[in-house]
Enzyme design. Structure first.
Site, PDB file in Angstrom:
ATOM      1  N   TRP A  10       0.826  -1.223   0.000  1.00  0.00           N
ATOM      2  CA  TRP A  10       0.000   0.000   0.000  1.00  0.00           C
ATOM      3  C   TRP A  10       0.855   1.265   0.000  1.00  0.00           C
ATOM      4  CZ3 TRP A  10      -4.446  -1.109   4.119  1.00  0.00           C
ATOM      5  CH2 TRP A  10      -5.135  -2.257   3.716  1.00  0.00           C
ATOM      6  N   LYS A  11       2.140   1.117   0.238  1.00  0.00           N
ATOM      7  CA  LYS A  11       3.071   2.262   0.304  1.00  0.00           C
ATOM      8  C   LYS A  11       2.543   3.326   1.274  1.00  0.00           C
ATOM      9  CE  LYS A  11       4.789   1.037  -4.218  1.00  0.00           C
ATOM     10  NZ  LYS A  11       5.367   1.424  -5.484  1.00  0.00           N
ATOM     11  N   GLU A  97      12.286   2.080  -3.743  1.00  0.00           N
ATOM     12  CA  GLU A  97      11.967   3.445  -3.276  1.00  0.00           C
ATOM     13  C   GLU A  97      12.781   3.779  -2.026  1.00  0.00           C
ATOM     14  OE1 GLU A  97       7.740   2.880  -3.270  1.00  0.00           O
ATOM     15  OE2 GLU A  97       7.719   3.024  -5.451  1.00  0.00           O
ATOM     16  N   SER A 213       4.048  -2.114 -11.909  1.00  0.00           N
ATOM     17  CA  SER A 213       2.865  -1.804 -12.723  1.00  0.00           C
ATOM     18  C   SER A 213       2.005  -3.023 -13.060  1.00  0.00           C
ATOM     19  CB  SER A 213       3.271  -1.073 -14.008  1.00  0.00           C
ATOM     20  OG  SER A 213       3.855   0.179 -13.690  1.00  0.00           O
ATOM     21  N   GLY A 235       0.207   0.107  -6.853  1.00  0.00           N
ATOM     22  CA  GLY A 235      -0.989   0.890  -7.157  1.00  0.00           C
ATOM     23  C   GLY A 235      -2.286   0.089  -7.208  1.00  0.00           C
TER      24      GLY A 235
END
Ligand code: PGA
Length: 259
Positions: A10-11, A97, A213, A235
């Site tokens: 979910w970041k 990230e 993605s 995402g």
């Protein structure tokens, strides 16, 4: 047969109410999912407890990061023991990230993997090249280095518990995923490196995911590949229906593959 795995990362997204809604919807959508697939959700740290409370036993909880010490004066950090205590079974280590924005090095990541295993968490070690590295045809070299250094303290009896995730940096959040064939080739290469670092049993047993993605449209191309054991979804894991469909499709194709 390696058990397929779908991980939702979910970041740093969602407010408390959105996170609660999402987990309730996922729970409802996967209520009858069978045990032939593993599903993991990785919310932000501050929602772990709330999400754990809502989780059915067949969906597992994961954290997005961990610190490399058990306890002490490390302001702002979260220890593997605390994660285990709050209900986590998995932890993402070395996401690109964090490598990019937090300057995490392979040494730091290796310590995180090592201590996670020691504390009974399954580390999901992320690997992947940047666009520049890819353009210079350095993909395999970069991945080999990340693997050798990231797993440097992991002994042969522990390494089967590690999950690897091939996540090319250029494919993450870009809407431009790699192709299934291409990823299959790299994942095969990762298995060869593991075979050299450990042995052929480990090479065949270790689970390797693809991330970058992935969505409902592209999932098929990845899970049909013989070497890929599941996906790490960013995402698309924030939309309950998309995540549920990704899980169901992964299970369906894995069953077809094993026939
Ligand atoms: P994405 O993220 O699916 O949004 O590309 C994947 C990841 O970073 O794990």
């Amino acid at each position: 047969m390696r058990k397929p795995l779908v991980v939702g990362n979910w970041k740093m997204n969602l407010d408390l109410e959105e996170a609660r809604r999402l987990i309730l919807d996922i729970r409802l959508g996967l209520v009858n999912i069978d045990e032939d697939i593993e599903v993991v959700v990785c919310p932000p740290f501050i929602y772990l407890s709330m999400v754990n409370y809502q989780l059915p036993s067949h969906i597992k909880l994961g954290a997005q990061d961990v610190f490399w010490e058990i306890k002490g004066a490390y302001t702002g950090e979260i220890s593997p023991r605390q994660l285990k205590d709050i209900g986590c079974d998995y932890v993402i280590c070395g996401h690109s990230e964090r490598r990019i924005h937090l300057k995490e090095t392979n040494e730091m990541i290796a310590s995180k993997v090592q201590i996670s295993l020691k504390e009974g968490l399954t580390p999901i070690l992320c690997l992947g090249e940047t666009k520049e590295e890819r353009d210079k045809e350095l993909t395999k070299k970069v991945i080999e280095g990340q693997l050798e250094m990231g797993l440097k303290d992991v002994k042969i009896d522990e390494v089967k518990k590690v999950v690897l995730a091939y996540e090319p940096v250029w494919a993450i959040g870009s809407g431009l995923p790699a192709t299934g064939d291409n990823v299959n080739e790299i994942v095969k290469f990762i298995r060869e490196v593991i075979g050299k670092q450990y042995d052929s049993l480990t090479k065949d047993k270790i689970r390797i995911l693809y991330g970058g993605s992935v969505d409902v449209k592209t999932i098929d191309d990845f899970v049909r590949q013989p070497e890929i054991d599941g996906v790490l979804v960013g995402g698309a894991s924030l939309k309950a229906n998309d995540f549920i469909n990704i899980v169901k499709h992964t299970l369906k194709i894995t069953k077809e593959k094993s026939k």
